[in-house]
Design a protein around this motif. Structure first.
Motif, PDB file in Angstrom:
ATOM      1  N   TYR A   1      42.650  31.007  33.561  1.00 26.32           N
ATOM      2  CA  TYR A   1      42.576  31.632  34.877  1.00 26.32           C
ATOM      3  C   TYR A   1      43.969  32.099  35.323  1.00 26.32           C
ATOM      4  O   TYR A   1      44.979  31.538  34.906  1.00 26.32           O
ATOM      5  CB  TYR A   1      42.031  30.658  35.920  1.00 26.32           C
TER       6      TYR A   1
ATOM      7  N   CYS B   1      44.832  39.181  28.793  1.00 26.60           N
ATOM      8  CA  CYS B   1      44.871  37.797  28.358  1.00 26.60           C
ATOM      9  C   CYS B   1      45.337  37.777  26.907  1.00 26.60           C
ATOM     10  O   CYS B   1      44.985  38.673  26.122  1.00 26.60           O
ATOM     11  CB  CYS B   1      43.463  37.221  28.495  1.00 26.60           C
TER      12      CYS B   1
ATOM     13  N   LYS C   1      35.809  24.660  28.621  1.00 28.72           N
ATOM     14  CA  LYS C   1      35.162  25.964  28.645  1.00 28.72           C
ATOM     15  C   LYS C   1      35.948  27.021  27.886  1.00 28.72           C
ATOM     16  O   LYS C   1      35.552  28.189  27.861  1.00 28.72           O
ATOM     17  CB  LYS C   1      34.974  26.428  30.096  1.00 28.72           C
ATOM     18  N   ASN C   2      37.081  26.628  27.290  1.00 30.17           N
ATOM     19  CA  ASN C   2      37.953  27.600  26.616  1.00 30.17           C
ATOM     20  C   ASN C   2      38.266  28.778  27.529  1.00 30.17           C
ATOM     21  O   ASN C   2      38.255  29.945  27.107  1.00 30.17           O
ATOM     22  CB  ASN C   2      37.315  28.113  25.319  1.00 30.17           C
ATOM     23  N   THR C   3      38.533  28.487  28.780  1.00 35.77           N
ATOM     24  CA  THR C   3      38.738  29.536  29.779  1.00 35.77           C
ATOM     25  C   THR C   3      40.095  29.404  30.441  1.00 35.77           C
ATOM     26  O   THR C   3      40.534  28.304  30.777  1.00 35.77           O
ATOM     27  CB  THR C   3      37.625  29.510  30.836  1.00 35.77           C
TER      28      THR C   3
ATOM     29  N   SER D   1      39.860  35.734  35.109  1.00 39.93           N
ATOM     30  CA  SER D   1      39.393  34.748  34.137  1.00 39.93           C
ATOM     31  C   SER D   1      39.460  35.338  32.742  1.00 39.93           C
ATOM     32  O   SER D   1      39.361  36.562  32.563  1.00 39.93           O
ATOM     33  CB  SER D   1      37.952  34.335  34.435  1.00 39.93           C
ATOM     34  N   CYS D   2      39.614  34.466  31.763  1.00 37.53           N
ATOM     35  CA  CYS D   2      39.638  34.891  30.363  1.00 37.53           C
ATOM     36  C   CYS D   2      38.954  33.812  29.539  1.00 37.53           C
ATOM     37  O   CYS D   2      39.408  32.662  29.522  1.00 37.53           O
ATOM     38  CB  CYS D   2      41.071  35.089  29.892  1.00 37.53           C
ATOM     39  N   THR D   3      37.894  34.196  28.883  1.00 40.18           N
ATOM     40  CA  THR D   3      37.150  33.241  28.067  1.00 40.18           C
ATOM     41  C   THR D   3      37.423  33.521  26.596  1.00 40.18           C
ATOM     42  O   THR D   3      37.309  34.664  26.141  1.00 40.18           O
ATOM     43  CB  THR D   3      35.651  33.330  28.354  1.00 40.18           C
TER      44      THR D   3
ATOM     45  N   LYS E   1      43.769  26.390  33.305  1.00 37.88           N
ATOM     46  CA  LYS E   1      42.842  26.469  32.181  1.00 37.88           C
ATOM     47  C   LYS E   1      41.772  25.410  32.312  1.00 37.88           C
ATOM     48  O   LYS E   1      41.951  24.408  32.998  1.00 37.88           O
ATOM     49  CB  LYS E   1      43.597  26.266  30.861  1.00 37.88           C
ATOM     50  N   ASP E   2      40.670  25.661  31.620  1.00 35.60           N
ATOM     51  CA  ASP E   2      39.596  24.679  31.503  1.00 35.60           C
ATOM     52  C   ASP E   2      39.349  24.538  30.008  1.00 35.60           C
ATOM     53  O   ASP E   2      38.693  25.388  29.402  1.00 35.60           O
ATOM     54  CB  ASP E   2      38.353  25.155  32.243  1.00 35.60           C
TER      55      ASP E   2
ATOM     56  N   SER F   1      36.572  32.870  22.565  1.00 32.11           N
ATOM     57  CA  SER F   1      35.396  32.564  21.742  1.00 32.11           C
ATOM     58  C   SER F   1      35.563  31.253  21.010  1.00 32.11           C
ATOM     59  O   SER F   1      34.603  30.576  20.693  1.00 32.11           O
ATOM     60  CB  SER F   1      35.142  33.685  20.743  1.00 32.11           C
TER      61      SER F   1
ATOM     62  N   GLU G   1      38.351  39.202  29.335  1.00 34.78           N
ATOM     63  CA  GLU G   1      38.822  39.031  30.705  1.00 34.78           C
ATOM     64  C   GLU G   1      37.773  39.506  31.712  1.00 34.78           C
ATOM     65  O   GLU G   1      36.944  40.362  31.397  1.00 34.78           O
ATOM     66  CB  GLU G   1      40.118  39.830  30.952  1.00 34.78           C
TER      67      GLU G   1
END
Length: 120
Positions: free
Chosen positions: A80, A96, A76-78, A21-23, A72-73, A25, A6
């Motif tokens: 929000y 997250c 980008k595996n992200t 944001s949270c990415t 979400k994206d 892996s 996050e």
């Protein structure tokens, strides 16, 4: 196992806005949805919002409906969380989560959390 990171926490005045944001892996077959939870000092961890990877179906806690927006994206595996009209009582560590059910009733991974402080 999916790893989550996050970012975006910080200090904001009451009534202000913040975007978290949270990415992830990776996105595994066990991750049906993603969600946000929060834990205020001395309290338990509460559900905030969730969104499915496919279809983007959203679920919100009643306390944040109309003020918070989860998105979400996929590329980008992200994930929000756009937060608006923040209140001091929403000061918390925001987490997250990767979830195996649409409304994040079951989680499979957690991020380390990001602190949001709302000043009055």
């Amino acid at each position: 196992q999916v790893q989550l990171v996050e970012s975006g926490g910080g200090l904001v005045q009451a009534g202000g806005s913040l975007r978290l944001s949270c990415t992830a892996s990776s996105r595994t077959f066990t991750t049906y949805a993603m969600g946000w939870f929060r834990q205020a000092p001395g309290k338990g961890r509460d559900f905030v919002a969730a969104i499915t990877w496919i279809g983007g179906r959203t679920t919100y806690a009643d306390s944040v409906k109309g003020r918070f927006t989860i998105s979400k994206d996929n590329a980008k595996n992200t994930l929000y969380l756009q937060m608006a009209s923040l209140k001091p009582e929403e000061t918390a560590v925001y987490y997250c989560a990767a979830c195996s059910t649409p409304g994040c009733g079951t989680t499979v991974a957690w991020g380390q959390g990001t602190l949001v402080t709302v000043s009055s």
